[in-house]
Design a protein around this motif. Sequence first.
Motif, PDB file in Angstrom:
ATOM      1  N   LEU A   1       4.009 -12.817   1.910  1.00  0.00           N
ATOM      2  CA  LEU A   1       4.073 -13.243   3.310  1.00  0.00           C
ATOM      3  C   LEU A   1       2.855 -14.111   3.617  1.00  0.00           C
ATOM      4  O   LEU A   1       1.719 -13.630   3.582  1.00  0.00           O
ATOM      5  CB  LEU A   1       4.075 -12.031   4.242  1.00  0.00           C
ATOM      6  CG  LEU A   1       5.262 -11.071   4.123  1.00  0.00           C
ATOM      7  CD1 LEU A   1       4.963  -9.777   4.875  1.00  0.00           C
ATOM      8  CD2 LEU A   1       6.530 -11.706   4.654  1.00  0.00           C
ATOM      9  N   GLY A   2       3.090 -15.367   3.895  1.00  0.00           N
ATOM     10  CA  GLY A   2       2.013 -16.263   4.292  1.00  0.00           C
ATOM     11  C   GLY A   2       2.033 -16.397   5.801  1.00  0.00           C
ATOM     12  O   GLY A   2       2.999 -16.886   6.387  1.00  0.00           O
ATOM     13  N   VAL A   3       0.977 -15.923   6.455  1.00  0.00           N
ATOM     14  CA  VAL A   3       0.947 -15.863   7.921  1.00  0.00           C
ATOM     15  C   VAL A   3      -0.214 -16.685   8.461  1.00  0.00           C
ATOM     16  O   VAL A   3      -1.334 -16.601   7.946  1.00  0.00           O
ATOM     17  CB  VAL A   3       0.818 -14.400   8.409  1.00  0.00           C
ATOM     18  CG1 VAL A   3       0.761 -14.335   9.923  1.00  0.00           C
ATOM     19  CG2 VAL A   3       1.979 -13.563   7.884  1.00  0.00           C
TER      20      VAL A   3
ATOM     21  N   ASP B   1      -3.019 -13.352  18.637  1.00  0.00           N
ATOM     22  CA  ASP B   1      -1.644 -13.635  18.222  1.00  0.00           C
ATOM     23  C   ASP B   1      -1.479 -13.133  16.786  1.00  0.00           C
ATOM     24  O   ASP B   1      -2.206 -13.552  15.890  1.00  0.00           O
ATOM     25  CB  ASP B   1      -1.362 -15.146  18.280  1.00  0.00           C
ATOM     26  CG  ASP B   1       0.086 -15.480  17.894  1.00  0.00           C
ATOM     27  OD1 ASP B   1       0.871 -14.538  17.703  1.00  0.00           O
ATOM     28  OD2 ASP B   1       0.400 -16.674  17.786  1.00  0.00           O
ATOM     29  N   SER B   2      -0.523 -12.197  16.592  1.00  0.00           N
ATOM     30  CA  SER B   2      -0.321 -11.617  15.263  1.00  0.00           C
ATOM     31  C   SER B   2       0.257 -12.638  14.301  1.00  0.00           C
ATOM     32  O   SER B   2       0.214 -12.472  13.089  1.00  0.00           O
ATOM     33  CB  SER B   2       0.613 -10.409  15.340  1.00  0.00           C
ATOM     34  OG  SER B   2       1.885 -10.787  15.836  1.00  0.00           O
ATOM     35  N   GLY B   3       0.822 -13.734  14.840  1.00  0.00           N
ATOM     36  CA  GLY B   3       1.365 -14.786  13.995  1.00  0.00           C
ATOM     37  C   GLY B   3       2.758 -14.464  13.483  1.00  0.00           C
ATOM     38  O   GLY B   3       3.291 -13.371  13.680  1.00  0.00           O
ATOM     39  N   ARG B   4       3.356 -15.454  12.844  1.00  0.00           N
ATOM     40  CA  ARG B   4       4.677 -15.280  12.225  1.00  0.00           C
ATOM     41  C   ARG B   4       4.566 -15.617  10.749  1.00  0.00           C
ATOM     42  O   ARG B   4       3.749 -16.444  10.363  1.00  0.00           O
ATOM     43  CB  ARG B   4       5.722 -16.172  12.911  1.00  0.00           C
ATOM     44  CG  ARG B   4       6.008 -15.781  14.348  1.00  0.00           C
ATOM     45  CD  ARG B   4       7.072 -16.678  14.967  1.00  0.00           C
ATOM     46  NE  ARG B   4       7.415 -16.276  16.319  1.00  0.00           N
ATOM     47  CZ  ARG B   4       6.745 -16.617  17.406  1.00  0.00           C
ATOM     48  NH1 ARG B   4       5.686 -17.390  17.295  1.00  0.00           N
ATOM     49  NH2 ARG B   4       7.127 -16.199  18.599  1.00  0.00           N
ATOM     50  N   SER B   5       5.406 -14.987   9.956  1.00  0.00           N
ATOM     51  CA  SER B   5       5.361 -15.212   8.507  1.00  0.00           C
ATOM     52  C   SER B   5       6.107 -16.492   8.170  1.00  0.00           C
ATOM     53  O   SER B   5       7.276 -16.467   7.792  1.00  0.00           O
ATOM     54  CB  SER B   5       5.960 -14.020   7.764  1.00  0.00           C
ATOM     55  OG  SER B   5       7.233 -13.693   8.282  1.00  0.00           O
TER      56      SER B   5
END
Length: 312
Positions: free
Chosen positions: A76-78, A84-88
């Motif tokens: 998973l590259g995030v 902000d937890s971010g999106r993968s």
Amino acid sequence: MEKNMKRSKEKKSKKKIWLWIVGSLLAIFLIFIGTAYFTIQKTMNKINTPLIQTTDAAQPEEKTVIKKEPFSVLMLGVDERKDDSGRSDTMIVITVNPEKQTMKMLSIPRDTRTEIVGHDTVDKINHAYAFGGVPMAVDTVENFLNIPIDYYVFINMEGFLQIIDTLGGVTINNDMDLTYDEYHYPEGEITLNGNEALIFSRIRYEDPRGDFGRQIRQRQIIEAVMKKASTPSTLLKATDMLNVLGDNVRMNFSVKDLIQLQSIYKKMDKDIEQISFEQGEGQRINRIWYYIPNEEELQKIQTDLNNHLKSK
């Protein structure tokens, strides 16, 4: 007589010097080994995060890499940002069959529409991480591909690409001439530093292949980093690399697993089969753009990966 005594003293003096040099080198070596071991343990304690999945009541036992047992990894590259937890945005599944000495690498389009397991919604697959972190992302990918995910590797992409600078850059074979702002990537063999690799991995709209082109570049960078990091010369940069890894990577591999992985990877680093979704189509649903996989192609990929995870 005096000459003999003088020569004897000189020999003893030289012997003492050599003993002192050897002793000093041995001491430095032992200090290096001790420091390296301490650093490795400290980093692994920080990196190693067991996977607690969100669905099954009875959690499966943690798997251990065995030289002949097939296993799978979700990378998973995030892009994490403050508050902000971010999106993968990068989701790559790797299946490894040590007995056959083969490895398959599948990129999942970030906008793939699928069930988000544990969230009771149908959404873009990269939202699974935003909704429920690594456990929900793993559960969702398992459900989507119909295969077990044994391991995960979470990477904060911006921080992780600092490793490329630590390694002294990586070289890849770029299949298309690309320009993004002041960055130009000519077709052919190119060497990238960390910042150049980060931009290169994010280019999307400038590539006529869109997200699929970006997936190709992301896989190239990951492969290049894996290959260079496995060379003996990187031992001299181990401490710097471990510091970067400790801040930007989480995984459920143990130290023992990683040692096994290194020996396995060396045997098959030139035989990585790239798999990708090619027959799906884009579609807007409620004004949101999704990638809709072709069902027949999805089933073929599921079967291919399942077969690869079987022993002979």
